[in-house]
Design a protein around this motif. Structure first.
Motif, PDB file in Angstrom:
ATOM      1  N   TRP A 173       2.617 -26.457   0.264  1.00  0.00           N
ATOM      2  CA  TRP A 173       3.034 -27.805   0.652  1.00  0.00           C
ATOM      3  C   TRP A 173       2.051 -28.406   1.664  1.00  0.00           C
ATOM      4  O   TRP A 173       1.695 -29.584   1.573  1.00  0.00           O
ATOM      5  N   PHE A 211       5.049 -38.939  -0.930  1.00  0.00           N
ATOM      6  CA  PHE A 211       5.110 -37.551  -1.396  1.00  0.00           C
ATOM      7  C   PHE A 211       5.161 -36.536  -0.258  1.00  0.00           C
ATOM      8  O   PHE A 211       5.686 -35.428  -0.454  1.00  0.00           O
ATOM      9  N   SER A 215       8.319 -34.246  -0.965  1.00  0.00           N
ATOM     10  CA  SER A 215       8.032 -32.914  -1.488  1.00  0.00           C
ATOM     11  C   SER A 215       8.642 -31.836  -0.600  1.00  0.00           C
ATOM     12  O   SER A 215       9.127 -30.805  -1.095  1.00  0.00           O
ATOM     13  N   TRP A 219      11.692 -30.121  -2.910  1.00  0.00           N
ATOM     14  CA  TRP A 219      11.465 -28.829  -3.557  1.00  0.00           C
ATOM     15  C   TRP A 219      11.196 -27.688  -2.585  1.00  0.00           C
ATOM     16  O   TRP A 219      11.536 -26.536  -2.886  1.00  0.00           O
ATOM     17  N   GLN A 245       6.778 -31.719  -9.974  1.00  0.00           N
ATOM     18  CA  GLN A 245       5.683 -31.722  -9.005  1.00  0.00           C
ATOM     19  C   GLN A 245       4.410 -31.127  -9.598  1.00  0.00           C
ATOM     20  O   GLN A 245       3.295 -31.614  -9.344  1.00  0.00           O
TER      21      GLN A 245
END
Length: 349
Positions: A173, A211, A215, A219, A245
């Motif tokens: 990430w 994002f 994100s 997730w 993603q």
């Protein structure tokens, strides 16, 4: 003739000179009784037996050296001298037993760490649950008006066998966020060189602002909570969103012009505009490609771990139902709806 038959010697009447067997030339070639030949061998003649064999005096033989056990028993081993503990098979079995004990000890240590972590969690719950724990993510300074929103401690909340996987996803990430920032800089440089690429620059700024938090919430946090509490529902949410993603990661690596992604196509298109901008966009495209590959690998790895945990869709449905009905807001809304329906039923038409 009669005398010859009686005496048996035809040369007896004649002198010794007339006897051919007394000739000196024949006598010197007559075999001697010292030689054991067939001509002089007489089986009826008794001879003295040959003397017994007497071996020569033996040479002085050195005394045999004492055996190894006697040497070891007669002297003490030095501290630096290796000891003989037995045969090779005995030593091999002892080494195997030692390795087995070390493996069991390591497993016991891991279980002790897991129990320690569980005990700390129970202590936190006994002190008032998750409300007593101060949120520590994102790590913001104390003077900032926005305070951390989540509590995250991988070493304490995640089981040891899943800590590496969760840490890798956290780094993924962070890399995706850094790639979006570099993508924004590349699109800004491209916009400074070519003003026709303004739409790509605007979209790149939107992708960074959209994002980065989405994100993490959509997730990463479901994956974190799934490994923390073995939640089937969070696993399903993670798989659904992280698959989308990964599709986005692939689109970022491709870099369709005008979409705000400095992928391979956009980088090669900028080759005729400016070389420095092209190099920067190629670096961003390479970073996007690495993130896409790592995302696909981690998706498959987490799916294999999920299948070994015994989770199922039925379990996810049960968790979802239990979570919905345990929510105070949902229970209040359901109670109000039931009360309103009952009131309307009593009033009648």
């Amino acid at each position: 003739m009669a005398q010859n038959r009686e005496g048996g010697n035809p040369f007896a009447e004649s002198g010794e000179l007339d006897n051919p067997f007394q000739d000196p030339a024949v006598i010197q070639h007559r075999p001697s009784p010292q030689y054991a030949t067939l001509d002089v061998y007489n089986p009826f003649e008794t001879r003295e037996p040959a003397p017994a064999y007497e071996p020569s005096a033996p040479a002085s033989v050195p005394a045999p050296a004492p055996s190894a056990p006697s040497l070891q028993s007669s002297r003490k081993l030095s501290p630096t001298e290796p000891k003989n503990y037995g045969s090779y098979s005995t030593q091999a079995s002892a080494a195997a037993a030692t390795a087995e004990l070390l493996k069991k000890q390591e497993e016991l240590n891991r279980k002790a760490e897991e129990l320690d972590r569980r005990e700390r969690e129970l202590q936190h719950v006994a002190l008032g649950g998750t409300a007593t724990r101060q949120n520590n993510w994102p790590p913001l300074p104390s003077f900032c008006p926005v305070q951390p929103c989540f509590f995250q401690d991988i070493s304490m909340e995640i089981p040891q066998e899943f800590q590496k996987t969760v840490s890798t996803m956290y780094y993924l990430w962070m890399c995706s966020t850094a790639a979006l920032l570099l993508n924004f800089l590349a699109c800004l440089a491209s916009f400074c060189v070519d003003t026709n690429s303004g739409s790509g620059f605007g979209l790149s700024l939107l992708w960074v602002l959209l994002f980065t938090p989405c994100s993490f919430v959509c997730w990463y946090r479901p994956m974190y909570k799934a490994f923390r509490s073995d939640s089937s529902f969070n696993f399903f949410v993670f798989f659904f969103i992280f698959f989308a993603q990964n599709v986005l990661f692939v689109l970022q690596a491709i870099g369709i012009p005008g979409w705000g992604f400095s992928g391979w196509i956009s980088a090669l298109s900028a080759l005729k505009i400016n070389t420095a901008v092209t190099v920067l966009m190629l670096l961003v495209a390479l970073l996007f490609t690495g993130i896409a590959v790592l995302g696909i690998v981690m998706l498959k790895r987490i799916h294999s771990l999920y299948r070994r945990t015994g989770a199922s869709f039925q379990k996810a449905q049960q968790e979802f139902a239990a979570g919905v009905f345990s929510n105070p807001a949902v229970r209040t809304a359901a109670a109000n709806a039931a009360a309103g329906a009952a009131e309307n039923a009593f009033r009648g038409p």
